[in-house]
Design a protein around this motif. Structure first.
Motif, mmCIF file in Angstrom:
data_model
loop_
_atom_site.group_PDB
_atom_site.id
_atom_site.type_symbol
_atom_site.label_atom_id
_atom_site.label_comp_id
_atom_site.label_asym_id
_atom_site.label_seq_id
_atom_site.Cartn_x
_atom_site.Cartn_y
_atom_site.Cartn_z
ATOM 1 N N ARG A 1 -0.395 7.235 -0.643
ATOM 2 C CA ARG A 1 -0.849 5.990 -1.280
ATOM 3 C C ARG A 1 -1.731 5.186 -0.330
ATOM 4 N NH1 ARG A 1 5.282 5.225 -3.053
ATOM 5 N NH2 ARG A 1 5.244 6.187 -5.108
ATOM 6 N N LEU A 2 -1.284 5.135 0.923
ATOM 7 C CA LEU A 2 -2.007 4.356 1.939
ATOM 8 C C LEU A 2 -3.426 4.879 2.117
ATOM 9 C CD1 LEU A 2 -1.625 2.197 4.259
ATOM 10 C CD2 LEU A 2 -1.009 4.115 5.735
ATOM 11 N N ARG B 1 1.537 6.678 10.189
ATOM 12 C CA ARG B 1 0.890 5.599 9.443
ATOM 13 C C ARG B 1 -0.064 4.812 10.325
ATOM 14 N NH1 ARG B 1 5.951 2.631 7.109
ATOM 15 N NH2 ARG B 1 7.160 4.462 6.572
ATOM 16 N N LYS C 1 -3.950 4.276 9.508
ATOM 17 C CA LYS C 1 -4.575 2.942 9.411
ATOM 18 C C LYS C 1 -5.762 2.829 10.369
ATOM 19 C CE LYS C 1 -0.296 0.575 8.368
ATOM 20 N NZ LYS C 1 0.731 -0.258 8.990
ATOM 21 N N ASN D 1 9.100 11.882 0.798
ATOM 22 C CA ASN D 1 8.990 10.435 0.562
ATOM 23 C C ASN D 1 7.984 9.799 1.512
ATOM 24 O OD1 ASN D 1 10.885 10.557 -1.439
ATOM 25 N ND2 ASN D 1 12.600 9.887 -0.178
ATOM 26 N N ALA E 1 -0.906 14.130 7.186
ATOM 27 C CA ALA E 1 0.253 14.508 8.008
ATOM 28 C C ALA E 1 0.009 13.922 9.401
ATOM 29 C CB ALA E 1 0.385 16.023 8.068
ATOM 30 N N ALA E 2 -0.041 12.618 9.424
ATOM 31 C CA ALA E 2 -0.276 11.877 10.667
ATOM 32 C C ALA E 2 0.485 10.566 10.522
ATOM 33 C CB ALA E 2 -1.764 11.607 10.845
ATOM 34 N N ASP F 1 3.545 16.708 10.747
ATOM 35 C CA ASP F 1 3.614 16.061 12.069
ATOM 36 C C ASP F 1 5.067 15.815 12.465
ATOM 37 O OD1 ASP F 1 3.767 14.194 9.976
ATOM 38 O OD2 ASP F 1 3.307 12.549 11.338
ATOM 39 N N TYR F 2 5.950 16.614 11.911
ATOM 40 C CA TYR F 2 7.369 16.532 12.260
ATOM 41 C C TYR F 2 7.749 17.761 13.088
ATOM 42 C CZ TYR F 2 7.853 13.078 8.502
ATOM 43 O OH TYR F 2 7.728 11.976 7.704
ATOM 44 N N ALA G 1 0.833 -1.215 0.000
ATOM 45 C CA ALA G 1 0.000 0.000 0.000
ATOM 46 C C ALA G 1 0.862 1.256 0.000
ATOM 47 C CB ALA G 1 -0.907 -0.002 1.225
ATOM 48 N N LEU G 2 2.025 1.179 0.639
ATOM 49 C CA LEU G 2 2.866 2.378 0.784
ATOM 50 C C LEU G 2 3.647 2.701 -0.477
ATOM 51 C CD1 LEU G 2 4.282 1.630 4.347
ATOM 52 C CD2 LEU G 2 2.516 3.280 3.776
ATOM 53 N N ARG H 1 4.264 7.979 0.735
ATOM 54 C CA ARG H 1 3.810 6.636 1.173
ATOM 55 C C ARG H 1 2.437 6.724 1.839
ATOM 56 N NH1 ARG H 1 9.547 6.099 3.846
ATOM 57 N NH2 ARG H 1 10.750 5.698 1.966
ATOM 58 N N ARG H 2 2.300 7.724 2.697
ATOM 59 C CA ARG H 2 1.016 7.866 3.404
ATOM 60 C C ARG H 2 -0.108 8.225 2.431
ATOM 61 N NH1 ARG H 2 3.003 11.793 8.278
ATOM 62 N NH2 ARG H 2 4.665 10.502 9.123
ATOM 63 N N VAL I 1 5.806 16.090 18.286
ATOM 64 C CA VAL I 1 5.364 17.404 17.852
ATOM 65 C C VAL I 1 4.048 17.701 18.575
ATOM 66 C CG1 VAL I 1 4.176 16.505 15.789
ATOM 67 C CG2 VAL I 1 4.904 18.862 15.856
ATOM 68 N N SER J 1 -6.904 12.537 14.849
ATOM 69 C CA SER J 1 -7.203 13.717 14.043
ATOM 70 C C SER J 1 -6.558 13.650 12.671
ATOM 71 C CB SER J 1 -6.741 14.989 14.755
ATOM 72 O OG SER J 1 -7.135 16.109 13.974
ATOM 73 N N ARG K 1 0.809 19.493 18.425
ATOM 74 C CA ARG K 1 -0.038 20.200 17.466
ATOM 75 C C ARG K 1 -1.445 20.366 18.027
ATOM 76 N NH1 ARG K 1 0.014 17.168 11.913
ATOM 77 N NH2 ARG K 1 -0.736 15.465 13.209
#
Lengths: 163, 390
Positions: free
Chosen positions: B303-304, B373, B377, B296, B370-371, B44-45, A25-26, B300-301, A156, B37, A158
């Motif tokens: 696509r997920l 994986r 999921k 990168n 921006a969370a 999220d970095y 999936a990734l 990936r996220r 982080v 959320s 937020r």
């Protein structure tokens, strides 16, 4: 190396338990293709093994680690590889590195007690013919291992919702 | 307690600005610990360490004064080099670049410097929540141009042209787009540029997500022949370098337009925070590795989450940029607001209802990936369970 293979390796490097289905999936690739790519990477030795980083201290197992710096002499027709091989065959030796600078070789040793480590160095390492001198440094605390910070990870902070 | 709307002291133009729908959701979510959320429009970095370290070093050495109104020259030079290299368009660091407190200030300056009372500004919908209020506060009139899923949420040149009147002054473009994640290919942008030139429009292009492009290359409309003189480029450090709290953006514009924005900036903000500017120099000089790593991982996220929504049965177009998925929820029979509210109440997942971003967003949700994986999921599982329960 194509970008998808690199992607697979990066994912596995961070999480060795990632399944082909999860990786699929990734990286937007069928799970079967991911599976065969991984098998190929294992076969050619790019994936050497799957590793778990354990905080033994937290688990209550107080191993003692030491870094040993060695000066060695080389025999005719024998490079550093020969002495390195002698060293890495000891199970107590966790890593062996050839260095530039003042010392030639650095070892990381793991034992159950300081005494055990000290005696291992004195009896097994220092007595090797090529070893001229040893310098032992006991590890008091490990903050980061294999790129992983062992302290409380930084999160982080937020807001739960933002524009 | 008297409401703001009824308070005789509050200016009418402020009363005209509707409250943010996102704000309402924020109030609903606050304090609930079990919530996942997908409603956070920021990375999220934590900002990369070398950027923070540069700021610490700057503070240790007493760099705590005002900078010039335009911002540190070294930063403007870095930005100029950066845009020339990546977008093939040159801006003079001495006279055509202005450092602002976030892209939010940059947006406000851009709109206030070109909009007179009664002027019309074209805004693509779904739209970032600040555009229309900023236009209203400047005394202008926002004219929405709906974009559709079938067009991958790209605005069409002919749709722009249809809405142009003799009061139309400017158009705001935002690609990669918040909330849809849409990107704009070069050939479609060229058609928009032709319309802008033909009707003598100012183009305000908000490119804050420009580095987060996953397929193809982002193209800056200012790089086209004849467009530089009429284009105001807005960009910043929040998304690419994960520096949201630093509040640092910048404007690239031809000198007459930049001078107009400077006139407002020097009396309102004066200058952007010096510590943040130092961090931004470090980001541009040494931050590429982190940018690539973040891109990168977002990819990936992306696509997920897109695959996850489509598997659930919620049609989700494949966004080319930013970090938002914009799935359709029309098959559920619920409105965006009903869906989002019930999803929060029943499954403790936050997603922002699409109508918050204008009528064209109705029938969709904005889900920020921006969370982690794991969170994505888990959120997908809960959303799947919610959809199945309907």
């Amino acid at each position: 190396m194509d970008s998808k293979t690199r992607d697979i390796l990066e994912i596995l490097e961070k999480d060795a338990r990632a399944t082909p289905e999860e990786i699929s999936a990734l990286v937007d690739m069928p799970a079967e293709e991911v599976q065969s790519a991984i098998q190929h990477l294992e076969k050619v030795g790019i994936i050497r093994r799957y590793k778990t980083v354990i905080d033994w201290e937290l688990a209550g197992e107080d191993y003692v680690y030491a870094i040993i710096e060695l000066k060695v002499s080389l025999e005719r027709r024998q490079g550093y590889d020969a002495i390195a091989e002698r060293l890495y065959k000891f199970p107590e030796v966790r890593s062996v590195r050839l260095l530039s600078g003042e010392h030639d070789i650095s070892l990381t040793i793991r034992g159950n007690t300081m005494k055990q480590v000290a005696f291992f160095v004195a009896e097994k390492i220092a007595t090797l013919e090529q070893v001229q001198s040893t310098s032992t440094h006991f590890v008091l605390k490990t903050y980061k291992e294999d790129g992983l910070i062992l302290e409380e990870p930084e999160h982080v902070k937020r807001l739960p919702v933002s524009p | 307690m008297e409401s703001m709307e009824n308070c005789r002291f509050v200016a009418e133009k402020v009363k005209k600005v509707p409250p943010s729908g996102i704000r309402r959701f924020f109030d609903m979510v606050s304090g609930d610990g079990d919530v996942i959320s997908l409603g956070v429009g920021e990375p999220d970095y934590v900002s990369p360490w070398h950027i923070r370290e540069a700021c610490i070093h700057s503070l240790e050495h007493g760099e705590t004064s005002y900078t010039s109104n335009s911002g540190l020259l070294e930063l403007r030079e870095e930005i100029s080099r950066n845009y020339t290299r990546r977008q093939d368009v040159y801006y003079n660091p001495e006279s055509e670049i202005l450092i602002t407190s976030g892209v939010s200030e940059a947006l406000d300056l851009a709109i206030r410097s070109v909009v007179d009372i009664g002027d019309e500004v074209l805004v693509t919908e779904p739209t970032y929540v600040a555009y229309i209020p900023s236009i209203v506060l400047a005394g202008g009139k926002a004219v929405p141009i709906p974009t559709r899923r079938d067009d991958e949420f790209r605005v069409k040149a002919e749709e722009i042209e249809k809405r142009i009147t003799d009061r139309t002054k400017a158009i705001i473009l935002n690609y990669p787009n918040n909330p849809t994640g849409a990107t704009m290919p070069r050939e479609e942008l060229e058609a928009i540029a032709e319309v802008a030139e033909k009707h003598d429009l100012v183009v305000i292009t908000d490119e804050v997500y420009e580095r987060l492009t996953y397929s193809g290359k982002h193209c800056c409309i200012a790089s086209f022949d004849g467009m530089r003189e009429r284009t105001i480029v807005l960009n910043g450090f929040s998304k690419a370098y994960s520096m949201t709290g630093f509040r640092l953006g910048y404007i690239l514009a031809p000198k007459p337009l930049l001078d107009a924005m400077m006139r407002i900036h020097q009396y309102t903000m004066l200058c952007a925070p010096v510590t943040a500017q130092v961090g931004a120099i470090e980001a541009l000089q040494n931050g590429e590795t982190e940018v690539q790593a973040m891109v990168n991982e977002y990819n990936r996220r992306r696509r997920l989450i897109v695959k996850g929504f489509n598997n659930i049965g919620l049609d989700c177009f494949n966004p080319g940029g930013a970090f938002y998925a914009f799935p359709s929820i029309v098959t559920t029979g619920l409105t965006s607001e009903q869906f989002a509210e019930r999803l929060l109440e029943e499954q403790k997942v936050v997603a922002i209802p699409g109508d918050v971003f204008g009528q064209a967003g109705e029938g969709h949700l904005r889900c920020a990936y921006a969370a982690s994986r794991e969170d994505i999921k888990e959120a997908l599982e809960r959303i799947g369970a919610f959809v199945n329960s309907l």
